[in-house]
Motif scaffolding. Sequence first.
Motif, PDB file in Angstrom:
ATOM      1  N   THR A 142       0.857  -1.178   0.000  1.00 47.23           N
ATOM      2  CA  THR A 142       0.000   0.000   0.000  1.00 47.23           C
ATOM      3  C   THR A 142       0.894   1.229   0.000  1.00 47.23           C
ATOM      4  N   LEU A 143       0.600   2.182  -0.875  1.00 45.70           N
ATOM      5  CA  LEU A 143       1.407   3.399  -0.982  1.00 45.70           C
ATOM      6  C   LEU A 143       0.647   4.578  -0.389  1.00 45.70           C
ATOM      7  N   VAL A 144       1.350   5.364   0.432  1.00 48.60           N
ATOM      8  CA  VAL A 144       0.783   6.595   0.984  1.00 48.60           C
ATOM      9  C   VAL A 144       1.762   7.734   0.713  1.00 48.60           C
ATOM     10  N   LEU A 145       1.290   8.768   0.047  1.00 49.97           N
ATOM     11  CA  LEU A 145       2.073   9.974  -0.200  1.00 49.97           C
ATOM     12  C   LEU A 145       1.484  11.087   0.642  1.00 49.97           C
ATOM     13  N   THR A 146       2.322  11.995   1.141  1.00 53.20           N
ATOM     14  CA  THR A 146       1.823  13.124   1.926  1.00 53.20           C
ATOM     15  C   THR A 146       2.382  14.429   1.390  1.00 53.20           C
ATOM     16  N   THR A 147       1.649  15.494   1.634  1.00 55.82           N
ATOM     17  CA  THR A 147       2.111  16.836   1.298  1.00 55.82           C
ATOM     18  C   THR A 147       1.435  17.843   2.213  1.00 55.82           C
ATOM     19  N   THR A 148       2.131  18.937   2.489  1.00 54.59           N
ATOM     20  CA  THR A 148       1.569  20.026   3.287  1.00 54.59           C
ATOM     21  C   THR A 148       1.306  21.257   2.426  1.00 54.59           C
ATOM     22  N   THR A 149       1.419  21.112   1.122  1.00 52.51           N
ATOM     23  CA  THR A 149       1.222  22.222   0.198  1.00 52.51           C
ATOM     24  C   THR A 149      -0.224  22.253  -0.277  1.00 52.51           C
ATOM     25  N   GLY A 150      -0.755  23.459  -0.428  1.00 53.10           N
ATOM     26  CA  GLY A 150      -2.117  23.611  -0.932  1.00 53.10           C
ATOM     27  C   GLY A 150      -3.190  23.292   0.081  1.00 53.10           C
ATOM     28  N   VAL A 151      -2.871  23.385   1.375  1.00 48.89           N
ATOM     29  CA  VAL A 151      -3.835  23.024   2.415  1.00 48.89           C
ATOM     30  C   VAL A 151      -5.045  23.956   2.400  1.00 48.89           C
ATOM     31  N   ASP A 152      -4.822  25.268   2.318  1.00 52.15           N
ATOM     32  CA  ASP A 152      -5.948  26.212   2.330  1.00 52.15           C
ATOM     33  C   ASP A 152      -6.860  26.001   1.129  1.00 52.15           C
ATOM     34  N   GLN A 153      -6.267  25.771  -0.041  1.00 51.85           N
ATOM     35  CA  GLN A 153      -7.065  25.550  -1.242  1.00 51.85           C
ATOM     36  C   GLN A 153      -7.859  24.247  -1.150  1.00 51.85           C
ATOM     37  N   MET A 154      -7.226  23.206  -0.587  1.00 52.48           N
ATOM     38  CA  MET A 154      -7.921  21.932  -0.425  1.00 52.48           C
ATOM     39  C   MET A 154      -9.049  22.046   0.603  1.00 52.48           C
ATOM     40  N   ALA A 155      -8.835  22.858   1.645  1.00 55.22           N
ATOM     41  CA  ALA A 155      -9.888  23.071   2.642  1.00 55.22           C
ATOM     42  C   ALA A 155     -11.097  23.749   2.000  1.00 55.22           C
ATOM     43  N   ALA A 156     -10.836  24.714   1.129  1.00 53.75           N
ATOM     44  CA  ALA A 156     -11.933  25.387   0.433  1.00 53.75           C
ATOM     45  C   ALA A 156     -12.663  24.420  -0.491  1.00 53.75           C
ATOM     46  N   LEU A 157     -11.911  23.540  -1.157  1.00 50.66           N
ATOM     47  CA  LEU A 157     -12.534  22.555  -2.038  1.00 50.66           C
ATOM     48  C   LEU A 157     -13.356  21.560  -1.232  1.00 50.66           C
ATOM     49  N   ALA A 158     -12.855  21.144  -0.072  1.00 50.26           N
ATOM     50  CA  ALA A 158     -13.587  20.206   0.776  1.00 50.26           C
ATOM     51  C   ALA A 158     -14.892  20.815   1.273  1.00 50.26           C
ATOM     52  N   ALA A 159     -14.904  22.126   1.472  1.00 58.96           N
ATOM     53  CA  ALA A 159     -16.116  22.793   1.949  1.00 58.96           C
ATOM     54  C   ALA A 159     -17.225  22.799   0.901  1.00 58.96           C
ATOM     55  N   GLU A 160     -16.884  22.557  -0.369  1.00 60.60           N
ATOM     56  CA  GLU A 160     -17.883  22.543  -1.433  1.00 60.60           C
ATOM     57  C   GLU A 160     -18.644  21.221  -1.507  1.00 60.60           C
ATOM     58  N   SER A 161     -18.215  20.236  -0.745  1.00 63.47           N
ATOM     59  CA  SER A 161     -18.904  18.948  -0.646  1.00 63.47           C
ATOM     60  C   SER A 161     -18.996  18.205  -1.979  1.00 63.47           C
ATOM     61  N   VAL A 162     -17.967  18.304  -2.802  1.00 64.15           N
ATOM     62  CA  VAL A 162     -17.910  17.505  -4.027  1.00 64.15           C
ATOM     63  C   VAL A 162     -17.283  16.155  -3.697  1.00 64.15           C
ATOM     64  N   ALA A 163     -17.594  15.151  -4.494  1.00 59.33           N
ATOM     65  CA  ALA A 163     -17.104  13.808  -4.185  1.00 59.33           C
ATOM     66  C   ALA A 163     -16.865  13.035  -5.475  1.00 59.33           C
ATOM     67  N   GLY A 164     -16.322  11.817  -5.312  1.00 62.45           N
ATOM     68  CA  GLY A 164     -16.135  10.921  -6.438  1.00 62.45           C
ATOM     69  C   GLY A 164     -15.123  11.424  -7.445  1.00 62.45           C
ATOM     70  N   ALA A 165     -15.415  11.173  -8.730  1.00 63.72           N
ATOM     71  CA  ALA A 165     -14.504  11.527  -9.813  1.00 63.72           C
ATOM     72  C   ALA A 165     -14.329  13.035  -9.923  1.00 63.72           C
ATOM     73  N   ILE A 166     -15.377  13.794  -9.603  1.00 63.24           N
ATOM     74  CA  ILE A 166     -15.285  15.257  -9.675  1.00 63.24           C
ATOM     75  C   ILE A 166     -14.284  15.766  -8.647  1.00 63.24           C
ATOM     76  N   TRP A 167     -14.362  15.224  -7.429  1.00 59.31           N
ATOM     77  CA  TRP A 167     -13.411  15.608  -6.382  1.00 59.31           C
ATOM     78  C   TRP A 167     -11.980  15.281  -6.806  1.00 59.31           C
ATOM     79  N   HIS A 168     -11.761  14.073  -7.304  1.00 57.25           N
ATOM     80  CA  HIS A 168     -10.406  13.671  -7.673  1.00 57.25           C
ATOM     81  C   HIS A 168      -9.851  14.567  -8.776  1.00 57.25           C
ATOM     82  N   LYS A 169     -10.678  14.876  -9.784  1.00 55.30           N
ATOM     83  CA  LYS A 169     -10.224  15.710 -10.895  1.00 55.30           C
ATOM     84  C   LYS A 169      -9.879  17.113 -10.422  1.00 55.30           C
ATOM     85  N   ARG A 170     -10.740  17.723  -9.614  1.00 55.33           N
ATOM     86  CA  ARG A 170     -10.488  19.091  -9.155  1.00 55.33           C
ATOM     87  C   ARG A 170      -9.326  19.139  -8.177  1.00 55.33           C
TER      88      ARG A 170
END
Length: 394
Positions: A251-279
Amino acid sequence: MNASVLSWLRLISLAILAWVACRWLSRVHILLVVAIVILALCNLLAVWIIHYTPRLRERLAAKPIVGRYLSFIGWCLGERAGVSSKTAAAEASKQRQLQTLRDFQIAATRAKQIVRGQDEVIDKILERIHESITLRNRRQEGSGRLPLASFLLVGAEGVGKQYLARVIAKLLYREPGTLVFDCGELTAHTLVGTTENPGELVTTLAENPHRLLLFDEVDRAKPEVLSHVRALLTRGTVSPPSADFSLAHATLVLTTTTGVDQMAALAAESVAGAIWHKRAADLLAAETSLEPALLNAVSEILFCPTPDDLVKAEVVSLLMQQEAKTHGVSLSQIEPEIVASQVVQIDDESGFAFVPQRVCHLLRRPLMAAVEGDHKTLSLRVRWPDVLPKETAS
C-alpha cells in the motif's frame, strides 16, 4: 558470484549435456533428436519468459500445466518462476489481518479510537483497500504488479498523516512494517539502486512484499525520484527491474503540506467521487511540483483537516493516559484546565508534533511521586495560579 551468472552457467551446462545426448541418440533414431531439439527450444523460451517478461510469466503461471513447467524451469535456474493467482491470493491473505467487510468495519472503529479527527479519511482508506482486495480475489488471472491501493494525504504539518499511515499498516498487515521515505532527502540511488546493488525499496519488498510505503512530503522530492514514484503507481515496477520485486501486496501513501488552504476550500464545497479527484488533482498540479500523471494514478486524494479544540483536547488526554500507562499508573481524573493549558499551545504550524514532549514534561513530577509511593492510580488537579498539575495518588 552473482546469481544471474550462476543461472547462465547452469543453462550452458544443460545445453552441453543436451548436445552430448543428441550426439549419442542420433545413432538410435532421428526422431529422438528432433524431440530433444524441440524440448531445448521450449526451455529457452521458458527462460526468456522468466527473465524478461514478468507480466506474461504471471499470466501463464495461472495455467495448470504451463505454470508447473515454468516453476520447474525456474527451479532449475535457482529462481521462483511464479505461482498461480489462487495460490498467490491465498498466500497474500495469510499476511493480511483484514479479510471480510466486518474485519474492515472493526478496523475502522479501532483506528478512529487511536487517530482522532480523521474519521472520514480512515473510512475512505479502508473502504478502498477492501474494494481492491475483493476485486482482485475474483480475478481469473494474476493481479499484476500494481499496488493494492495508493493515497495522497494533504494536510497541515502535525495533523497526524504519518501516524495515521502507521496505524493503518498495523491493522492491515500481520507483520506491520511502514517503510518511510523522507522525500526531501531521498535520492534515486537510495530508493532504487542498481541491478547489482538494489536500493532500500527493492530489497525491503523482496524480503516482505506486504508493506505500507510512506513517501513523506512527496512534492519536495527530486525529479528523478518523482519519476520512480510515478512508475510505481502506473506500472508497479521501477528501473532497473528486479525479478523478485512486486508492489501487488503493498500500500502506498504519499503526503504533502502544500495547498492546504485551497484543499480546505474545495472540501467545503462537498464535491465527491470523480469530480473531487479531478479538481483536487488540478489544484495540486498547480500548487506543487507533482505531475498530473502521478496525481491521476493515485487511488484517492484525501484532505486531512486541521482538528478543532475538542479533538485537540481528546488527543492530549489520550497522550496523558498513554504516558501514565507506560509507567504502570492509571489516570483516574484529569481536570479540564490542565488539558486546556496544553490545547492552547497547539498551533496550526506545528500541530501535534511537540505535544508528546510537552505531555512527558508535564507528567514527570506527578508520575515520579506516584512511582516512589508505589501508587497505581493518579488524579491531576490544578495548582493555581501557574496552572500546573498537583498530583493526588492513591
